[in-house]
Design a protein around this motif. Structure first.
Motif, PDB file in Angstrom:
ATOM      1  N   LEU A  32     142.156 100.542 111.112  1.00 37.77           N
ATOM      2  CA  LEU A  32     140.778 100.177 110.784  1.00 37.77           C
ATOM      3  C   LEU A  32     140.434  98.794 111.325  1.00 37.77           C
ATOM      4  O   LEU A  32     139.302  98.551 111.749  1.00 37.77           O
ATOM      5  N   PHE A  33     141.411  97.905 111.343  1.00 36.24           N
ATOM      6  CA  PHE A  33     141.179  96.571 111.894  1.00 36.24           C
ATOM      7  C   PHE A  33     140.844  96.661 113.381  1.00 36.24           C
ATOM      8  O   PHE A  33     139.986  95.934 113.874  1.00 36.24           O
ATOM      9  N   SER A  34     141.497  97.563 114.085  1.00 39.82           N
ATOM     10  CA  SER A  34     141.207  97.691 115.520  1.00 39.82           C
ATOM     11  C   SER A  34     139.764  98.136 115.736  1.00 39.82           C
ATOM     12  O   SER A  34     139.112  97.680 116.676  1.00 39.82           O
ATOM     13  N   ILE A  35     139.240  98.985 114.868  1.00 37.33           N
ATOM     14  CA  ILE A  35     137.836  99.390 114.965  1.00 37.33           C
ATOM     15  C   ILE A  35     136.938  98.185 114.701  1.00 37.33           C
ATOM     16  O   ILE A  35     135.990  97.931 115.447  1.00 37.33           O
ATOM     17  N   ARG A  56     135.342  99.036 100.076  1.00 40.64           N
ATOM     18  CA  ARG A  56     134.462 100.205 100.101  1.00 40.64           C
ATOM     19  C   ARG A  56     135.272 101.490  99.990  1.00 40.64           C
ATOM     20  O   ARG A  56     134.865 102.430  99.308  1.00 40.64           O
ATOM     21  N   ILE A  57     136.431 101.555 100.651  1.00 39.86           N
ATOM     22  CA  ILE A  57     137.287 102.743 100.547  1.00 39.86           C
ATOM     23  C   ILE A  57     137.757 102.914  99.105  1.00 39.86           C
ATOM     24  O   ILE A  57     137.743 104.025  98.573  1.00 39.86           O
ATOM     25  N   TRP A  58     138.158 101.825  98.471  1.00 41.57           N
ATOM     26  CA  TRP A  58     138.589 101.879  97.070  1.00 41.57           C
ATOM     27  C   TRP A  58     137.446 102.430  96.194  1.00 41.57           C
ATOM     28  O   TRP A  58     137.662 103.323  95.383  1.00 41.57           O
ATOM     29  N   GLU A  59     136.251 101.883  96.401  1.00 47.29           N
ATOM     30  CA  GLU A  59     135.103 102.275  95.576  1.00 47.29           C
ATOM     31  C   GLU A  59     134.646 103.712  95.846  1.00 47.29           C
ATOM     32  O   GLU A  59     134.269 104.430  94.920  1.00 47.29           O
ATOM     33  N   LYS A  60     134.675 104.126  97.101  1.00 48.81           N
ATOM     34  CA  LYS A  60     134.125 105.426  97.476  1.00 48.81           C
ATOM     35  C   LYS A  60     135.180 106.526  97.601  1.00 48.81           C
ATOM     36  O   LYS A  60     134.833 107.666  97.913  1.00 48.81           O
ATOM     37  N   SER A  61     136.432 106.210  97.370  1.00 50.17           N
ATOM     38  CA  SER A  61     137.492 107.210  97.530  1.00 50.17           C
ATOM     39  C   SER A  61     137.248 108.491  96.728  1.00 50.17           C
ATOM     40  O   SER A  61     137.610 109.567  97.206  1.00 50.17           O
ATOM     41  N   PRO A  62     136.621 108.430  95.545  1.00 49.43           N
ATOM     42  CA  PRO A  62     136.355 109.697  94.846  1.00 49.43           C
ATOM     43  C   PRO A  62     135.384 110.617  95.609  1.00 49.43           C
ATOM     44  O   PRO A  62     135.342 111.816  95.351  1.00 49.43           O
ATOM     45  N   ASP A  70     139.407 114.987 107.809  1.00 52.22           N
ATOM     46  CA  ASP A  70     140.661 114.322 107.475  1.00 52.22           C
ATOM     47  C   ASP A  70     140.422 112.921 106.916  1.00 52.22           C
ATOM     48  O   ASP A  70     139.356 112.337 107.084  1.00 52.22           O
ATOM     49  N   ALA A  71     141.423 112.404 106.256  1.00 49.13           N
ATOM     50  CA  ALA A  71     141.320 111.107 105.577  1.00 49.13           C
ATOM     51  C   ALA A  71     141.054 109.969 106.555  1.00 49.13           C
ATOM     52  O   ALA A  71     140.199 109.121 106.298  1.00 49.13           O
ATOM     53  N   LEU A  72     141.777 109.943 107.649  1.00 51.92           N
ATOM     54  CA  LEU A  72     141.595 108.849 108.598  1.00 51.92           C
ATOM     55  C   LEU A  72     140.200 108.887 109.213  1.00 51.92           C
ATOM     56  O   LEU A  72     139.567 107.849 109.385  1.00 51.92           O
ATOM     57  N   GLY A  73     139.703 110.063 109.508  1.00 47.58           N
ATOM     58  CA  GLY A  73     138.347 110.185 110.030  1.00 47.58           C
ATOM     59  C   GLY A  73     137.318 109.672 109.030  1.00 47.58           C
ATOM     60  O   GLY A  73     136.367 108.975 109.407  1.00 47.58           O
ATOM     61  N   ARG A  76     137.577 105.902 108.972  1.00 48.01           N
ATOM     62  CA  ARG A  76     136.973 105.342 110.186  1.00 48.01           C
ATOM     63  C   ARG A  76     135.456 105.310 110.057  1.00 48.01           C
ATOM     64  O   ARG A  76     134.809 104.347 110.481  1.00 48.01           O
ATOM     65  N   ALA A  77     134.875 106.352 109.481  1.00 46.88           N
ATOM     66  CA  ALA A  77     133.424 106.384 109.278  1.00 46.88           C
ATOM     67  C   ALA A  77     132.993 105.274 108.323  1.00 46.88           C
ATOM     68  O   ALA A  77     131.971 104.615 108.550  1.00 46.88           O
ATOM     69  N   VAL A  78     133.779 105.050 107.282  1.00 39.79           N
ATOM     70  CA  VAL A  78     133.482 103.951 106.343  1.00 39.79           C
ATOM     71  C   VAL A  78     133.548 102.617 107.089  1.00 39.79           C
ATOM     72  O   VAL A  78     132.666 101.769 106.937  1.00 39.79           O
TER      73      VAL A  78
END
Length: 177
Positions: A32-35, A56-62, A70-73, A76-78
């Motif tokens: 994610l850092f590379s993005i 944001r991932i922590w907050e929106k993971s539900p 997939d999770a990585l996709g 990446r969108a986040v």
């Protein structure tokens, strides 16, 4: 780590599991850092953005649904969303592509067997209107979508599409000469 494992970890994060979040951070943060770094073009700003991405991932993971991708996709969108929001707050800095930046990009794109292509591409890019050149470089080199370019440039989506369409036409003509 295969995607099924990453998906399982993200689903654990959705339950509030802090240990799973730490594991997710260690696996996903470098990607994610590379993005963030590629889009922001500033290492410090990318580090700050990465922290926002992870929050944001922590907050929106539900909201993650393995049936939709997939999770990585999803992560990446986040990341792109967070970075583009940051870039929209400072569009002038995000759109700054000097002639040296374009020359460096063209040099990386040139095929080793055809050094003339780099010179021709640089010459042709230099003949475009600045906003057209920026959109083409950001779309084809940095991978921004029309929607992302519209947000970054703070212009309507149709305008970005028109700029890129015209620029590609001009590049085709220029490179065929």
């Amino acid at each position: 780590m295969i995607d099924d494992e990453l998906t399982a970890i993200l689903e654990q994060v959705a339950t509030g599991d802090r240990v799973a979040f730490r594991d997710l951070y260690h696996v996903a943060a470098p990607r994610l850092f590379s993005i963030c770094k590629r889009l922001m073009r500033d290492t410090e700003a990318a580090r700050d953005a990465l922290q926002d991405v992870m929050v944001r991932i922590w907050e929106k993971s539900p909201q993650f649904d393995r049936g939709r991708g997939d999770a990585l996709g999803w992560m990446r969108a986040v990341a792109r969303s967070v970075v583009l929001n940051r870039l929209a707050e400072r569009p002038a800095a995000a759109l700054s592509l000097s002639d040296e930046d374009v020359a460096a990009m063209v040099g990386r794109l040139s095929a080793p067997g055809d050094p003339a292509l780099g010179r021709d591409l640089q010459r042709c890019l230099g003949g475009l209107k600045e906003e057209h050149r920026r959109c083409v470089v950001m779309a084809y080199h940095y991978g921004l979508s029309y929607e992302e370019l519209s947000a970054v440039a703070a212009v309507p989506l149709g305008t970005v599409k028109t700029w890129i369409h015209r620029a590609i036409g001009q590049l085709r003509i220029c490179l065929s000469q």
